[in-house]
Design an enzyme around this catalytic site. Sequence first.
Site, short mmCIF file in Angstrom:
data_model
loop_
_atom_site.label_atom_id
_atom_site.label_comp_id
_atom_site.label_asym_id
_atom_site.label_seq_id
_atom_site.Cartn_x
_atom_site.Cartn_y
_atom_site.Cartn_z
N TYR A 136 0.81 -1.22 0.00
CA TYR A 136 0.00 0.00 0.00
C TYR A 136 0.84 1.27 0.00
O TYR A 136 0.31 2.36 -0.19
CB TYR A 136 -0.91 0.04 1.24
N HIS A 155 -4.35 6.05 -1.67
CA HIS A 155 -5.02 5.98 -0.37
C HIS A 155 -4.05 6.30 0.78
O HIS A 155 -4.49 6.62 1.88
CB HIS A 155 -5.59 4.58 -0.20
N TYR A 214 -5.37 -0.18 9.85
CA TYR A 214 -5.94 -0.13 8.50
C TYR A 214 -6.96 0.99 8.44
O TYR A 214 -7.52 1.42 9.44
CB TYR A 214 -6.51 -1.46 8.02
N ASN A 252 -10.03 1.48 7.54
CA ASN A 252 -11.42 1.42 7.99
C ASN A 252 -11.59 1.43 9.50
O ASN A 252 -12.72 1.51 9.98
CB ASN A 252 -12.11 0.19 7.39
N ASP A 297 -6.93 11.18 1.75
CA ASP A 297 -7.15 11.31 0.32
C ASP A 297 -8.61 11.64 0.04
O ASP A 297 -9.48 11.32 0.84
CB ASP A 297 -6.75 10.00 -0.40
N ASN A 307 -14.22 5.61 4.07
CA ASN A 307 -14.39 4.70 5.21
C ASN A 307 -13.53 5.08 6.41
O ASN A 307 -13.94 4.86 7.55
CB ASN A 307 -14.12 3.26 4.79
#
Length: 188
Positions: free
Chosen positions: A16, A21, A65, A67, A92, A113
């Site tokens: 990632y 993101h 993470y 979320n 973002d 989220n």
Amino acid sequence: MKKYLIVGLGNIGDEYAETRHNVGFKALDTLSQKQNFSFEIKKLGSLGNFNIKGRKIICLKPATYMNLSGKALKYWMGKENIPLENVLVITDDINLPFGTIRIKGKGSDGGHNGLKNIQESLNTSQYHRLRVGVGSAFGKGKQVDYVLGSWNEEELKILPERLEKIAESVLSFALAGPKETMNKFNNT
């Protein structure tokens, strides 16, 4: 000493690291280079801090993470006794053109989220957020692939300057306050 919590949103893991993101993590990495501090793995995230003009700036990259970002934010707000008005979340935003900076003191999660979880964790939408435009060059149903995708060549040319501008706006948030920071940096 006044304390501030700057939370850069992203996902942990090498896969990632260079995605749209993770612009919140990248912004804090730029700030750490400019202010010469490093991050340490702590409870629920990586933390780094520095002092400037009588203020302590605590930077957090949640390890929960995207979320579940609210869990880490709420924990470190409580542990460091930081009032909500001294919290800034960097995230973002596909609803803004690439590279656009928009700082707001409240608002909806905009379908994000990470912001949705923060709002649920804090039980309010009245917190400062710095939204970084990543654009919306994706087809129907391809939003997740887009935000979890890598920057394109054109974006990579512009990104370092944008990250510098975000780092400047974080310092302004702590030193000059949110209103002046919004006036100076919004849509730059």
